[in-house]
Design an enzyme around this catalytic site. Structure first.
Site, short mmCIF file in Angstrom:
data_model
loop_
_atom_site.label_atom_id
_atom_site.label_comp_id
_atom_site.label_asym_id
_atom_site.label_seq_id
_atom_site.Cartn_x
_atom_site.Cartn_y
_atom_site.Cartn_z
N GLU A 68 -11.02 0.61 -3.61
CA GLU A 68 -11.35 0.25 -2.23
C GLU A 68 -12.01 1.43 -1.52
O GLU A 68 -11.50 2.56 -1.56
CB GLU A 68 -10.04 -0.15 -1.54
CG GLU A 68 -10.16 -0.61 -0.10
CD GLU A 68 -8.80 -1.06 0.46
OE1 GLU A 68 -7.85 -1.30 -0.32
OE2 GLU A 68 -8.68 -1.16 1.69
N ASN B 12 -10.19 5.31 1.18
CA ASN B 12 -10.52 5.50 2.60
C ASN B 12 -11.68 6.48 2.78
O ASN B 12 -11.60 7.43 3.58
CB ASN B 12 -9.29 5.94 3.40
CG ASN B 12 -8.29 4.81 3.60
OD1 ASN B 12 -7.20 4.83 3.02
ND2 ASN B 12 -8.66 3.81 4.36
N SER C 7 0.86 -1.18 0.00
CA SER C 7 0.00 0.00 0.00
C SER C 7 0.90 1.23 0.00
O SER C 7 1.70 1.43 0.91
CB SER C 7 -0.88 -0.04 1.26
OG SER C 7 -1.65 1.13 1.37
N LYS D 256 -0.91 -0.93 -4.49
CA LYS D 256 -2.15 -0.20 -4.15
C LYS D 256 -1.77 1.25 -3.89
O LYS D 256 -0.88 1.54 -3.08
CB LYS D 256 -2.77 -0.84 -2.90
CG LYS D 256 -3.76 0.00 -2.12
CD LYS D 256 -4.47 -0.85 -1.07
CE LYS D 256 -4.66 -0.11 0.24
NZ LYS D 256 -5.31 -0.95 1.27
N LEU D 257 -2.43 2.14 -4.60
CA LEU D 257 -2.18 3.57 -4.41
C LEU D 257 -3.28 4.17 -3.55
O LEU D 257 -4.47 3.99 -3.83
CB LEU D 257 -2.17 4.30 -5.76
CG LEU D 257 -1.17 3.82 -6.81
CD1 LEU D 257 -1.30 4.70 -8.07
CD2 LEU D 257 0.26 3.84 -6.28
N LYS D 258 -2.89 4.90 -2.52
CA LYS D 258 -3.86 5.65 -1.75
C LYS D 258 -4.28 6.86 -2.60
O LYS D 258 -3.41 7.51 -3.21
CB LYS D 258 -3.22 6.14 -0.45
CG LYS D 258 -2.96 5.01 0.54
CD LYS D 258 -4.27 4.42 1.07
CE LYS D 258 -4.04 3.54 2.27
NZ LYS D 258 -5.30 2.98 2.81
N GLY E 199 -4.31 -4.77 5.79
CA GLY E 199 -3.31 -4.59 6.85
C GLY E 199 -3.56 -3.29 7.58
O GLY E 199 -4.32 -2.42 7.11
O1 OSB Z 1 -7.25 1.46 4.44
O2 OSB Z 1 -6.19 -0.31 4.10
C1 OSB Z 1 -6.30 0.75 4.68
C2 OSB Z 1 -3.22 1.34 6.86
C3 OSB Z 1 -3.80 1.86 7.99
C4 OSB Z 1 -5.15 2.07 8.02
C5 OSB Z 1 -5.94 1.73 6.93
C6 OSB Z 1 -5.35 1.18 5.79
C7 OSB Z 1 -3.97 1.02 5.75
C8 OSB Z 1 -3.25 0.55 4.57
C9 OSB Z 1 -1.89 -0.07 4.77
O3 OSB Z 1 -3.64 0.70 3.45
C10 OSB Z 1 -2.01 -1.55 4.87
C11 OSB Z 1 -0.72 -2.17 5.36
O4 OSB Z 1 0.22 -2.25 4.58
O5 OSB Z 1 -0.68 -2.62 6.52
MG MG Z 2 -8.40 0.38 3.02
#
Ligand code: OSB
Ligand code: MG
Length: 366
Positions: A212, A189, A133, A159-161, A289
């Site tokens: 997502e 998110n 991520s 995965k790109l935020k 995660g």
């Molecule tokens: O939305 O998946 C999420 C980390 C913290 C809180 C929410 C998220 C995330 C990640 C990172 O996307 C996932 C990881 O590498 O643990």
């Molecule tokens: Mg997420």
């Protein structure tokens, strides 16, 4: 197996680089660890609640309070994980706190019995493919450098935020630089609204595996509407806090894919129920995660080895998060992590490292 007491331990782990999402920027992980002590074995659980209630309503101080005030006192001295789950059920919510305690009880039981998490959960393979991520960056060139580094390390999926203002351009740039074969997905998110549907449909051009959690946590109906307006499959994260939520989302058509995070849904037993339900309905799942240390990672990797986990998870190597993990580090091998085979989680904290990052400990006798 008699539980004599429970330790709540707070640790602070600096991240190797700031991690920016649509809900905030993390530079360190404030983790609550739960240790269940029995005469024969100890068990560990990692609470995934973050320092502030931005991803969900839970936060580490609140989880610690729920544990010391309600959940630990409710635990029968002779509980297994199922009994622990039942004892905590009268208390609403606080799923991340419940998950940590249930996991610690399960770990103690499995260590005493000599059985691994993977074997207990029903793992179907001995290693799992890993995604990563990638946080929101200050510029597209900076993002391309970060992605290049992860691709070089062997990650099989990126995965790109995303957030409004950081979506189409970074996705296009990553596609152009790394080509159409790169497995690519995005995570918002909950940063968009249904009125952004037209804009989000521009992402359809890039062949993403999924988008997502585009909309708010409690917007299942709106996600179902959005699904009809996008070609990119919708995956839910924040919206799914239980198997009942997953069932509702599937019957509404709110998602085609589910991100399973054991902490978010109250533990590994509920996570497995969601896996079973989704598998029965032909809905793909993958393991999310929460920037876990090696303890939480070990259990996630075991879960990700179940047969319905058909997409790579956010089960990255320890080095993606921490320069020094509290367990021996998880290291990628050909884009995969091995499923631990030892009893329970199959890993233990290194005492000196754990001491170094510990901020406080608290003992609750049962
Ligand atoms: O939305 O998946 C999420 C980390 C913290 C809180 C929410 C998220 C995330 C990640 C990172 O996307 C996932 C990881 O590498 O643990
Ligand atoms: Mg997420």
């Amino acid at each position: 197996m008699e539980i004599t007491g429970v330790e709540l331990r707070r640790i602070t782990m600096p991240l190797v680089a700031p991690f920016r999402t649509s809900f905030g920027t993390e530079t360190a992980r404030d983790v609550l660890l739960v240790r269940v002590v029995t005469p024969g074995a100890e068990g560990w659980g990692e609470c995934v609640a973050m320092a502030e209630p931005r991803y969900s309503s839970e936060y580490a101080d609140g989880a610690a309070q729920a544990l010391r005030r309600f959940l630990v006192p409710a635990l029968p001295r002779h509980a297994d994980a199922h009994a622990a789950g039942r004892a905590m059920e009268p208390f609403k919510g606080h799923r991340m706190a419940k998950a940590a305690l249930e996991t610690a009880v399960l770990d103690a039981r499995l260590r005493a019995a000599g059985e691994s998490f993977g074997s207990f959960l029903g793992a179907a393979r001995d290693r799992v493919p890993c995604g990563v991520s990638v946080g929101i960056m200050n510029s597209v060139p900076e993002l391309l450098d970060a992605v290049a580094g992860y691709v070089e390390e062997g990650y099989v999926r990126i995965k790109l935020k995303i957030e409004p203002g950081w979506d189409v351009a970074p996705v296009r740039a990553v596609r152009e630089r790394f080509g159409d074969d790169l497995l690519l997905q995005v995570d918002a998110n909950a940063a968009y609204r249904l009125s952004d549907a037209h804009h989000l449909a521009r992402l359809d051009a890039f062949g993403l595996l999924l988008i997502e959690q585009p909309l708010a946590d409690d917007d299942l109906v709106q996600h179902a509407r959005l699904a009809k307006l996008l070609r990119t499959p919708i995956c839910l994260d924040e919206s799914i806090e239980s198997a009942a939520h997953a069932a509702a989302a599937i019957s509404l058509g709110a998602c085609a894919i589910v991100n399973v995070k054991p902490g978010r849904v109250g533990g590994y037993l509920e996570a497995r129920r969601i896996h079973d339900l989704c598998r029965a309905h032909g809905v793909a799942v993958w393991c999310g995660g929460m920037l876990e240390t090696g303890l939480g990672r070990a259990a996630n990797v075991a879960l990700a080895a179940l047969p319905g986990f058909t997409l790579p998870g956010d089960t990255s190597g320890s080095g993606r998060y921490y320069a020094t993990d509290i367990t021996p580090p998880f290291v990628l091998d050909g884009g995969h992590l091995p499923v631990p085979t030892g009893p329970g989680l199959g890993v233990e904290p290194v005492p000196e490292i754990l001491d170094e990052v510990t901020v406080s400990t608290e003992w609750i006798a049962l």
